[in-house]
Design an enzyme around this catalytic site. Structure first.
Site, PDB file in Angstrom:
ATOM      1  N   LYS A  82      36.202  35.677  48.320  1.00 38.74           N
ATOM      2  CA  LYS A  82      36.227  37.017  49.153  1.00 38.74           C
ATOM      3  C   LYS A  82      34.597  37.242  49.615  1.00 38.74           C
ATOM      4  CE  LYS A  82      37.130  41.934  48.033  1.00 38.74           C
ATOM      5  NZ  LYS A  82      37.653  42.933  47.276  1.00 38.74           N
ATOM      6  N   SER A 165      41.512  45.763  48.329  1.00 40.80           N
ATOM      7  CA  SER A 165      40.245  45.424  49.576  1.00 40.80           C
ATOM      8  C   SER A 165      40.631  43.764  49.819  1.00 40.80           C
ATOM      9  CB  SER A 165      39.005  45.901  49.165  1.00 40.80           C
ATOM     10  OG  SER A 165      38.700  45.384  47.955  1.00 40.80           O
ATOM     11  N   SER A 189      42.117  46.348  43.621  1.00 41.04           N
ATOM     12  CA  SER A 189      42.074  45.542  44.803  1.00 41.04           C
ATOM     13  C   SER A 189      42.415  43.933  44.575  1.00 41.04           C
ATOM     14  CB  SER A 189      40.527  45.712  45.550  1.00 41.04           C
ATOM     15  OG  SER A 189      40.402  47.077  46.102  1.00 41.04           O
TER      16      SER A 189
END
EC number: 6.3.5.7
Length: 499
Positions: A82, A165, A189
């Site tokens: 990420k 996210s 998330s």
């Protein structure tokens, strides 16, 4: 190319690491296969950065170590990070214009630990800007293969969000672009995008994995975790990621690293699963409820016992979170001022105007919204009324969990009230996005470990995730409960059409 009747991209971490060690496939072949997959599907918008030369060099080094009998647990395994973790070899942007093109002089501890375990980095994955969002629609950096920023798409239905996210991580795994990825979970998330994309993800106990090198959103909530197809794969990844890092992270727990796969096959006979009534009230969609109820019946077949419990302050988790997290964000993001690094506005008058222009142009709407809320609740006259009171309620929410764990071993319920919504459906209504986190926020506020695993399908054939919450440092128990469920079901093996 395949190591069995299944193509490489349909196999998980356990199978691929075994194939690498048995020399059925080389790390270079594996890296090449997934690089080709990632570049063949730009429509998803999952990757923000790829560097073939870097990845293939890492793969060749892994092959050299494999040739000498390397015992590293993830040697040669390709994965992606990420873009909230800083990396030396790839840009680290947090999906924000504020950090576009930024190169870190060091790797985040989680990145470094996975590299030491032998993992090969395929690239950086999209996320909501500074990890602020529930749908991966707040992305300000163009994805690989594109020239403008755009939302990540859910491979199960391209018109729907993948969750946020960590939506880039979830979408890439679901589509077979990567076998595994890192994610971060501040208020859900990891768990929510895992649920929306039909994969498995775990947020460990706060402090289990180092936050060093994770671009900060809310420091008392942010936690790194693995995302993969199965609980077994997540256990292998978490074993490499977790561990104390007192030198770099003062919030890191001084708890030795452990093998989280050690109890995966333990029977569930007598396991007490708490069912909070607050997770099954008004607002939970019928299709999600049906899938969760069926999953809980499966657990009863496996020997578990369902126990009714109460988490009475669940509904307060949203206002508490959206006071504490923005307050911490307003402080953390004050460093992005156009002076030291990152984006700086081109046209400005004096120093104050440079700050104003840089931050106005560099941050997206959601980030600015949270900075303003956070600054407001920390301001003179409002600190006691909002922030201090939120901290007190946060402690009460944590106490509710401890009361519940006197009656049960694990808590279960839905991850989100609905399946993934259409892209743009909630973009004009921030509160609707915030309400989607109602079931994940309580565990985050308490610092507890939480896991999402595929539990069926709802409206439109979109995945539904079951959430399991454990007491502090009980990740191995959660992974065991999830693994036994996955041995009895095949939801985690289902793949979206076309991928």
């Amino acid at each position: 190319m395949s190591t069995s009747q299944h193509p490489l991209h349909a196999q998980g971490v356990r199978a691929l690491t075994a194939a690498l060690k048995n020399r059925q496939v080389s790390a270079t072949e594996l890296a090449r296969h997934f690089l080709d997959r990632a570049q063949a599907h730009p429509e998803l918008g999952a990757f923000l950065a790829i560097d073939e030369a870097v990845t293939l060099a890492q793969a060749q080094a892994a092959d050299a170590r494999l040739a000498t009998g390397s015992a590293a647990p993830l040697e040669g395994l390709p994965l992606a990070h990420k873009d909230i973790f800083v990396t030396k070899d790839f840009p680290s942007t947090a999906a924000s214009k504020m950090l576009a093109g930024y190169r870190s002089p060091f790797d985040a501890t989680v990145v470094q630990k996975l590299a030491e375990a032998g993992a090969v980095t395929l690239g950086k994955l999209s996320c909501d800007e500074f990890a602020m969002g529930s749908g991966n629609e707040n992305t300000a950096v163009p994805a690989v293969g594109g020239t403008t920023a755009r939302p990540v798409r859910n491979p199960w239905h391209l018109e729907h969000v993948p969750g946020g996210s960590s939506g880039g991580s979830a979408a890439a795994i679901a589509a077979g672009l990567v076998p595994a990825a890192t994610g971060t979970d501040t208020g859900g998330s990891i768990r929510q995008p895992a649920a929306f994309c039909g994969i498995t993800g775990i947020k460990p106990t706060y402090g289990r994995a180092s936050r060093y090198g994770m671009i900060a959103f809310a420091s008392s909530l942010d936690q790194a975790g693995p995302m993969a197809r199965s609980a077994e794969d997540c256990a292998l990844l978490l074993s490499a990621m977790a561990g104390p890092d007192g030198k770099h992270d003062s919030t890191s727990l001084d708890v030795p690293a452990e093998d989280f796969s050690r109890n995966l096959n333990d029977a569930l006979d007598g396991l007490r699963i708490g069912i909070p009534k607050e997770f099954f009230g008004e607002g939970l969609a019928d299709d999600v409820r049906a899938a969760i109820d069926a999953a809980l019946r499966e657990y009863e077949k496996l020997g578990a016992r369902l126990v009714p419990i109460s988490l009475p302050r669940t509904e307060l988790s949203i206002p508490v979170y959206y006071i504490i997290a923005p307050a911490e964000a307003s402080s953390n993001l004050s460093r992005f001022d156009g002076v030291k690094f990152g984006f700086r506005a081109k046209n400005y008058g004096d120093l104050n105007d440079m700050y104003v222009q840089t931050r106005s142009q560099g941050f997206g709407d959601e980030v600015k919204r949270r900075i303003m809320v956070g600054t407001y609740v920390l301001s003179h006259g409002y600190y006691d009324a909002y922030y201090l009171k939120a901290l007190k309620i946060r402690r009460l929410i944590a106490g509710d969990f401890q009361n519940a764990f006197k009656e049960c071993d694990v808590i279960a319920g839905p991850v989100a009230p609905t399946v993934a919504w259409r892209i743009g459906e909630k973009s004009q209504d921030p509160l609707a996005n915030y309400l989607a986190d109602i079931f994940t926020l309580p565990a985050s506020l308490a610092g507890l470990p939480g896991l999402s695993l595929p539990a069926g399908f709802g409206a439109g054939g979109l995945p539904v995730g079951l959430q399991l919450i454990g007491n502090y440092l009980q990740e191995a128990r959660l992974l065991n409960a999830a693994h036994r469920f996955q041995l009895a079901t095949d939801f985690h093996l289902q793949r979206p059409a076309g991928f």
